[in-house]
Design a protein around this motif. Sequence first.
Motif, PDB file in Angstrom:
ATOM      1  N   ILE A 114      -3.794 -16.887  -0.913  1.00  0.00           N
ATOM      2  CA  ILE A 114      -3.394 -15.512  -0.589  1.00  0.00           C
ATOM      3  C   ILE A 114      -4.605 -14.592  -0.476  1.00  0.00           C
ATOM      4  CG2 ILE A 114      -2.148 -13.483  -1.456  1.00  0.00           C
ATOM      5  CD1 ILE A 114      -0.153 -15.489  -2.726  1.00  0.00           C
ATOM      6  N   VAL A 115      -5.578 -14.723  -1.395  1.00  0.00           N
ATOM      7  CA  VAL A 115      -6.749 -13.831  -1.384  1.00  0.00           C
ATOM      8  C   VAL A 115      -7.913 -14.414  -0.585  1.00  0.00           C
ATOM      9  CG1 VAL A 115      -6.094 -12.808  -3.589  1.00  0.00           C
ATOM     10  CG2 VAL A 115      -7.689 -14.738  -3.573  1.00  0.00           C
ATOM     11  N   ASN A 116      -7.660 -15.547   0.069  1.00  0.00           N
ATOM     12  CA  ASN A 116      -8.668 -16.192   0.932  1.00  0.00           C
ATOM     13  C   ASN A 116      -9.949 -16.567   0.180  1.00  0.00           C
ATOM     14  OD1 ASN A 116      -9.328 -17.236   3.463  1.00  0.00           O
ATOM     15  ND2 ASN A 116     -10.491 -15.416   4.034  1.00  0.00           N
ATOM     16  N   THR A 117      -9.776 -17.032  -1.049  1.00  0.00           N
ATOM     17  CA  THR A 117     -10.886 -17.573  -1.842  1.00  0.00           C
ATOM     18  C   THR A 117     -10.384 -18.908  -2.391  1.00  0.00           C
ATOM     19  OG1 THR A 117     -11.546 -15.322  -2.457  1.00  0.00           O
ATOM     20  CG2 THR A 117     -12.503 -17.121  -3.719  1.00  0.00           C
ATOM     21  N   HIS A 118     -10.640 -19.965  -1.658  1.00  0.00           N
ATOM     22  CA  HIS A 118      -9.958 -21.229  -1.910  1.00  0.00           C
ATOM     23  C   HIS A 118     -10.537 -22.011  -3.088  1.00  0.00           C
ATOM     24  CE1 HIS A 118      -7.437 -20.990   1.695  1.00  0.00           C
ATOM     25  NE2 HIS A 118      -8.468 -20.354   2.214  1.00  0.00           N
ATOM     26  N   VAL A 119      -9.635 -22.642  -3.826  1.00  0.00           N
ATOM     27  CA  VAL A 119     -10.022 -23.572  -4.893  1.00  0.00           C
ATOM     28  C   VAL A 119     -10.305 -24.918  -4.233  1.00  0.00           C
ATOM     29  CG1 VAL A 119      -9.243 -24.802  -6.959  1.00  0.00           C
ATOM     30  CG2 VAL A 119      -8.599 -22.397  -6.612  1.00  0.00           C
ATOM     31  N   ILE A 120     -11.544 -25.408  -4.354  1.00  0.00           N
ATOM     32  CA  ILE A 120     -11.890 -26.659  -3.662  1.00  0.00           C
ATOM     33  C   ILE A 120     -11.979 -27.858  -4.610  1.00  0.00           C
ATOM     34  CG2 ILE A 120     -13.042 -25.426  -1.804  1.00  0.00           C
ATOM     35  CD1 ILE A 120     -15.724 -26.366  -3.049  1.00  0.00           C
ATOM     36  N   ASP A 121     -11.911 -27.625  -5.917  1.00  0.00           N
ATOM     37  CA  ASP A 121     -11.870 -28.739  -6.863  1.00  0.00           C
ATOM     38  C   ASP A 121     -11.628 -28.198  -8.261  1.00  0.00           C
ATOM     39  OD1 ASP A 121     -11.906 -31.326  -7.840  1.00  0.00           O
ATOM     40  OD2 ASP A 121     -13.961 -31.771  -7.220  1.00  0.00           O
ATOM     41  N   HIS A 122     -11.235 -29.079  -9.152  1.00  0.00           N
ATOM     42  CA  HIS A 122     -11.102 -28.770 -10.583  1.00  0.00           C
ATOM     43  C   HIS A 122     -11.636 -29.977 -11.339  1.00  0.00           C
ATOM     44  CE1 HIS A 122      -8.342 -27.279 -14.109  1.00  0.00           C
ATOM     45  NE2 HIS A 122      -9.585 -27.548 -14.490  1.00  0.00           N
ATOM     46  N   LEU A 123     -12.637 -29.750 -12.154  1.00  0.00           N
ATOM     47  CA  LEU A 123     -13.224 -30.826 -12.944  1.00  0.00           C
ATOM     48  C   LEU A 123     -12.822 -30.690 -14.410  1.00  0.00           C
ATOM     49  CD1 LEU A 123     -14.986 -31.149 -10.395  1.00  0.00           C
ATOM     50  CD2 LEU A 123     -16.930 -31.624 -11.909  1.00  0.00           C
ATOM     51  N   ILE A 124     -12.422 -31.808 -15.006  1.00  0.00           N
ATOM     52  CA  ILE A 124     -12.277 -31.894 -16.458  1.00  0.00           C
ATOM     53  C   ILE A 124     -13.481 -32.683 -16.944  1.00  0.00           C
ATOM     54  CG2 ILE A 124     -10.883 -32.726 -18.384  1.00  0.00           C
ATOM     55  CD1 ILE A 124      -8.429 -32.503 -16.585  1.00  0.00           C
ATOM     56  N   ILE A 125     -14.221 -32.123 -17.889  1.00  0.00           N
ATOM     57  CA  ILE A 125     -15.480 -32.744 -18.270  1.00  0.00           C
ATOM     58  C   ILE A 125     -15.569 -33.011 -19.771  1.00  0.00           C
ATOM     59  CG2 ILE A 125     -16.658 -31.602 -16.351  1.00  0.00           C
ATOM     60  CD1 ILE A 125     -18.004 -29.759 -18.417  1.00  0.00           C
ATOM     61  N   SER A 126     -16.432 -33.940 -20.116  1.00  0.00           N
ATOM     62  CA  SER A 126     -16.861 -34.160 -21.495  1.00  0.00           C
ATOM     63  C   SER A 126     -18.374 -34.255 -21.449  1.00  0.00           C
ATOM     64  CB  SER A 126     -16.251 -35.447 -22.062  1.00  0.00           C
ATOM     65  OG  SER A 126     -16.843 -36.583 -21.448  1.00  0.00           O
ATOM     66  N   ASP A 127     -19.000 -34.478 -22.585  1.00  0.00           N
ATOM     67  CA  ASP A 127     -20.461 -34.569 -22.561  1.00  0.00           C
ATOM     68  C   ASP A 127     -20.944 -35.881 -21.950  1.00  0.00           C
ATOM     69  OD1 ASP A 127     -19.575 -36.176 -24.587  1.00  0.00           O
ATOM     70  OD2 ASP A 127     -20.967 -35.437 -26.110  1.00  0.00           O
ATOM     71  N   LYS A 128     -20.008 -36.822 -21.699  1.00  0.00           N
ATOM     72  CA  LYS A 128     -20.403 -38.129 -21.164  1.00  0.00           C
ATOM     73  C   LYS A 128     -19.888 -38.425 -19.756  1.00  0.00           C
ATOM     74  CE  LYS A 128     -20.894 -40.450 -25.644  1.00  0.00           C
ATOM     75  NZ  LYS A 128     -20.692 -39.276 -26.486  1.00  0.00           N
ATOM     76  N   SER A 129     -18.783 -37.778 -19.347  1.00  0.00           N
ATOM     77  CA  SER A 129     -18.202 -38.099 -18.050  1.00  0.00           C
ATOM     78  C   SER A 129     -17.326 -36.956 -17.547  1.00  0.00           C
ATOM     79  CB  SER A 129     -17.386 -39.393 -18.142  1.00  0.00           C
ATOM     80  OG  SER A 129     -16.989 -39.832 -16.860  1.00  0.00           O
ATOM     81  N   TYR A 130     -16.656 -37.181 -16.413  1.00  0.00           N
ATOM     82  CA  TYR A 130     -15.789 -36.146 -15.853  1.00  0.00           C
ATOM     83  C   TYR A 130     -14.708 -36.771 -14.982  1.00  0.00           C
ATOM     84  CZ  TYR A 130     -17.777 -36.597 -11.141  1.00  0.00           C
ATOM     85  OH  TYR A 130     -18.138 -37.066  -9.899  1.00  0.00           O
ATOM     86  N   MET A 131     -13.702 -35.939 -14.651  1.00  0.00           N
ATOM     87  CA  MET A 131     -12.637 -36.317 -13.730  1.00  0.00           C
ATOM     88  C   MET A 131     -12.482 -35.180 -12.720  1.00  0.00           C
ATOM     89  SD  MET A 131      -9.338 -35.927 -12.586  1.00  0.00           S
ATOM     90  CE  MET A 131      -8.922 -34.626 -13.726  1.00  0.00           C
ATOM     91  N   SER A 132     -12.426 -35.517 -11.441  1.00  0.00           N
ATOM     92  CA  SER A 132     -12.286 -34.531 -10.379  1.00  0.00           C
ATOM     93  C   SER A 132     -10.887 -34.604  -9.768  1.00  0.00           C
ATOM     94  CB  SER A 132     -13.340 -34.785  -9.295  1.00  0.00           C
ATOM     95  OG  SER A 132     -12.955 -34.208  -8.061  1.00  0.00           O
ATOM     96  N   PHE A 133     -10.176 -33.464  -9.733  1.00  0.00           N
ATOM     97  CA  PHE A 133      -8.865 -33.412  -9.098  1.00  0.00           C
ATOM     98  C   PHE A 133      -8.962 -33.827  -7.631  1.00  0.00           C
ATOM     99  CE2 PHE A 133      -5.730 -30.735 -11.678  1.00  0.00           C
ATOM    100  CZ  PHE A 133      -6.351 -31.010 -12.884  1.00  0.00           C
ATOM    101  N   LYS A 134     -10.027 -33.422  -6.969  1.00  0.00           N
ATOM    102  CA  LYS A 134     -10.190 -33.759  -5.551  1.00  0.00           C
ATOM    103  C   LYS A 134     -10.387 -35.250  -5.365  1.00  0.00           C
ATOM    104  CE  LYS A 134     -12.923 -32.621  -1.463  1.00  0.00           C
ATOM    105  NZ  LYS A 134     -14.036 -31.788  -0.928  1.00  0.00           N
ATOM    106  N   ASN A 135     -11.222 -35.850  -6.182  1.00  0.00           N
ATOM    107  CA  ASN A 135     -11.554 -37.265  -6.006  1.00  0.00           C
ATOM    108  C   ASN A 135     -10.355 -38.183  -6.191  1.00  0.00           C
ATOM    109  OD1 ASN A 135     -14.149 -36.424  -5.587  1.00  0.00           O
ATOM    110  ND2 ASN A 135     -14.995 -37.271  -7.474  1.00  0.00           N
ATOM    111  N   ILE A 136      -9.424 -37.795  -7.080  1.00  0.00           N
ATOM    112  CA  ILE A 136      -8.274 -38.669  -7.333  1.00  0.00           C
ATOM    113  C   ILE A 136      -7.059 -38.301  -6.470  1.00  0.00           C
ATOM    114  CG2 ILE A 136      -9.048 -39.126  -9.693  1.00  0.00           C
ATOM    115  CD1 ILE A 136      -6.784 -37.316 -10.697  1.00  0.00           C
TER     116      ILE A 136
END
Length: 207
Positions: A114-136
């Motif tokens: 709506i505000v034309n500022t798109h969400v292009i990913d969301h990462l859940i992280i730890s100090d050792k690794s991460y998960m990307s909403f986009k990648n999965i």
Amino acid sequence: MDIKLTEAEKIKILNSDDIYGIMQKVLLRESKIDQNREHFWIIGLENNNRILFIELISLGTVNATLVEPMEVFSLALQKRAVKIVLCHNHPSGELTPSDNDKNLTDRLIQVGIIVNTHVIDHLIISDKSYMSFKNIGLLEELEKSKRYVPKYVLEEQIKKEMSKIIEKNRNIEIAKQLKRKGVDNETIIFATGLTIEEVKKLRVKRM
């Protein structure tokens, strides 16, 4: 809270690994004080994906954090971000997104549209690794969700789809009339915007 970045850290983001490389350092710095609490950041990007800012939006509990869309996007708009990446940590180290994580991302995606500022990913992280909403593939799935789409937006979408259907049916009828008169396929395609396959499928009796 604005996260201070060096010029070397204001990189051009090419993929989720780049984001995690920066956010892992941020997490390790902040975890010295609040290592058992969830942090929620937004990363603002320029049009060419260069980092504009990283901002801590919320500091929560061991397994939850409260985030309001207004806080996220008012900041992004003030700082002229064209797109944003969401990022939060799971102190437990478990990187599977919770239902709350998915629902929040869904809401922020729709507000971003709506505000034309798109969400292009969301990462859940730890100090050792991460998960990307986009990648999965989860980001793409949530982009198709209608759960948080405002009613007026859905109504506009329905109107547009109906208009397309009406226009297509009108063009098919025109194509049939032209075909009955023996007009060649190329002319019919030009006049109606139909594809060659659609025109060839039309079955009519010539006049």
